[in-house]
Motif scaffolding. Structure first.
Motif, short mmCIF file in Angstrom:
data_model
loop_
_atom_site.label_atom_id
_atom_site.label_comp_id
_atom_site.label_asym_id
_atom_site.label_seq_id
_atom_site.Cartn_x
_atom_site.Cartn_y
_atom_site.Cartn_z
N VAL A 202 26.78 76.72 -2.10
CA VAL A 202 25.39 76.39 -2.43
C VAL A 202 25.00 75.09 -1.72
O VAL A 202 25.67 74.06 -1.84
CB VAL A 202 25.20 76.22 -3.94
CG1 VAL A 202 23.74 75.88 -4.24
CG2 VAL A 202 25.60 77.50 -4.69
N ASP A 203 23.91 75.17 -0.98
CA ASP A 203 23.37 74.01 -0.26
C ASP A 203 21.97 73.72 -0.79
O ASP A 203 21.28 74.60 -1.30
CB ASP A 203 23.32 74.33 1.24
CG ASP A 203 22.82 73.14 2.07
OD1 ASP A 203 23.63 72.23 2.33
OD2 ASP A 203 21.62 73.13 2.43
N VAL A 204 21.55 72.46 -0.68
CA VAL A 204 20.23 72.09 -1.20
C VAL A 204 19.12 72.90 -0.56
O VAL A 204 18.08 73.18 -1.19
CB VAL A 204 20.00 70.57 -1.00
CG1 VAL A 204 19.87 70.22 0.49
CG2 VAL A 204 18.77 70.11 -1.78
N SER A 205 19.31 73.33 0.70
CA SER A 205 18.27 74.12 1.37
C SER A 205 18.12 75.51 0.77
O SER A 205 17.13 76.20 1.03
CB SER A 205 18.59 74.24 2.87
OG SER A 205 19.81 74.94 3.06
N ASN A 206 19.10 75.95 -0.03
CA ASN A 206 19.04 77.27 -0.64
C ASN A 206 18.14 77.31 -1.87
O ASN A 206 17.62 78.38 -2.24
CB ASN A 206 20.43 77.74 -1.09
CG ASN A 206 21.46 77.78 0.02
OD1 ASN A 206 22.63 77.49 -0.21
ND2 ASN A 206 21.06 78.11 1.24
N LEU A 207 17.97 76.18 -2.52
CA LEU A 207 17.37 76.16 -3.86
C LEU A 207 15.92 76.61 -3.88
O LEU A 207 15.42 77.04 -4.92
CB LEU A 207 17.50 74.76 -4.46
CG LEU A 207 18.92 74.19 -4.54
CD1 LEU A 207 18.91 72.86 -5.28
CD2 LEU A 207 19.87 75.17 -5.22
N GLN A 208 15.25 76.53 -2.73
CA GLN A 208 13.83 76.90 -2.67
C GLN A 208 13.62 78.39 -2.92
O GLN A 208 12.56 78.81 -3.39
CB GLN A 208 13.28 76.48 -1.30
CG GLN A 208 12.11 77.25 -0.77
CD GLN A 208 12.52 78.26 0.29
OE1 GLN A 208 13.69 78.60 0.44
NE2 GLN A 208 11.54 78.77 1.01
N ARG A 209 14.64 79.21 -2.66
CA ARG A 209 14.45 80.66 -2.79
C ARG A 209 15.60 81.38 -3.49
O ARG A 209 15.44 82.53 -3.92
CB ARG A 209 14.28 81.29 -1.39
CG ARG A 209 15.51 81.18 -0.51
CD ARG A 209 15.24 81.61 0.93
NE ARG A 209 16.44 81.55 1.76
CZ ARG A 209 16.96 80.43 2.28
NH1 ARG A 209 16.36 79.28 2.03
NH2 ARG A 209 18.04 80.46 3.01
N GLN A 210 16.77 80.75 -3.64
CA GLN A 210 17.93 81.41 -4.23
C GLN A 210 18.05 80.98 -5.68
O GLN A 210 18.79 80.05 -6.03
CB GLN A 210 19.18 81.07 -3.42
CG GLN A 210 19.06 81.53 -1.97
CD GLN A 210 20.29 81.25 -1.12
OE1 GLN A 210 21.36 80.96 -1.64
NE2 GLN A 210 20.14 81.34 0.19
N ILE A 211 17.33 81.68 -6.56
CA ILE A 211 17.12 81.23 -7.93
C ILE A 211 18.34 81.41 -8.83
O ILE A 211 18.29 81.02 -10.00
CB ILE A 211 15.89 81.92 -8.54
CG1 ILE A 211 16.06 83.45 -8.50
CG2 ILE A 211 14.62 81.50 -7.81
CD1 ILE A 211 14.93 84.20 -9.19
N LEU A 212 19.42 81.97 -8.32
CA LEU A 212 20.67 82.01 -9.07
C LEU A 212 21.27 80.62 -9.21
O LEU A 212 22.07 80.37 -10.11
CB LEU A 212 21.70 82.90 -8.35
CG LEU A 212 21.84 84.35 -8.78
CD1 LEU A 212 22.82 85.07 -7.86
CD2 LEU A 212 22.28 84.48 -10.23
#
Length: 228
Positions: A44-54
């Motif tokens: 998990v990377d901070v750039s994922n959080l915008q769309r990867q709601i898991l």
């Protein structure tokens, strides 16, 4: 009741715990699918959080499959969640597909999609395929239990693909939610025998105008994967 029992007894394989895999996994867990196996080799990377709601900030640095398992346990503790924190080779992928009732392709590369398709054809398992890039998405069902149904490679020829990913080309966050939710719906329909699936049809969304197109797909008799 019969449909709910079918979901409880079902085993599904989700390839990818990112933008598409997030709503897929969460809705299937909430629906009561008995066993969910998630495959992803990324952190998990901070750039994922915008769309990867898991995943949330507390999951930064964790393997995505571990973060996903924690979230799904909070949603429905009665669901058995199995994780594979690695990239599967052809043999490993086929083995994983053989152990489930349905596969959901939530990956973001054509290479993986072709490999998943081959495994589903070889093991005669239904495949719910989704894709999203920029402002465009698509979803379909390739049901390999039907000899007359097309497979993914009947739609796209291997070698002619353009390697686009969300990380390099971008994607609007709600788009993966829309497509992933539709994948979850199609999976529930196939597993429970409810309604008419998207087998033989491809739905394409242009989110800039919020317009859908539905294309009919036919089996390619010359397909290198499922052709005779």
């Amino acid at each position: 009741v019969a449909g709910q029992l079918a979901l409880k007894n079902a085993k599904v394989l989700i390839i990818g715990a990112g933008g598409l895999g997030s709503p897929v996994a969460m809705y299937l867990a909430a629906a009561g699918v008995g066993c969910i196996t998630i495959v992803d080799d990324d952190h998990v990377d901070v750039s994922n959080l915008q769309r990867q709601i898991l995943h949330g900030e507390s999951s930064l640095g964790k393997m995505k499959v571990d973060s996903a398992a924690e979230m799904l346990g909070n949603i429905n503790p009665h669901v058995e969640v199995k994780v594979l924190a690695k990239r599967l080779d052809e043999e490993g992928l086929r083995s994983a597909v053989a152990r489930v009732d349905l596969v959901l392709d939530c990956s973001d590369t054509f290479t993986t999609r072709f490999s998943v398709n081959r495994a589903c054809v070889e093991e005669a398992k239904p495949l719910v395929s989704g894709a999203a890039i920029r402002m465009e998405g698509q979803v379909s069902v390739f049901d390999m239990r039907d000899d007359e149904a097309p497979c993914y490679q009947c739609l796209y020829a291997e070698g002619d693909d353009e390697q686009l990913t969300c990380s390099t080309s971008g994607v609007m966050a709600p788009l993966v939610g829309i497509i992933g939710s539709m994948q979850a719906m199609e999976a529930i329909k196939v597993l429970s025998g409810l309604g008419c699936s998207l087998k033989g049809r491809l739905m394409m969304l242009d989110a800039t105008s919020m317009e859908w197109r539905t294309l009919k797909l036919k089996k390619d008799s010359g397909c290198q994967v499922c052709g005779k």
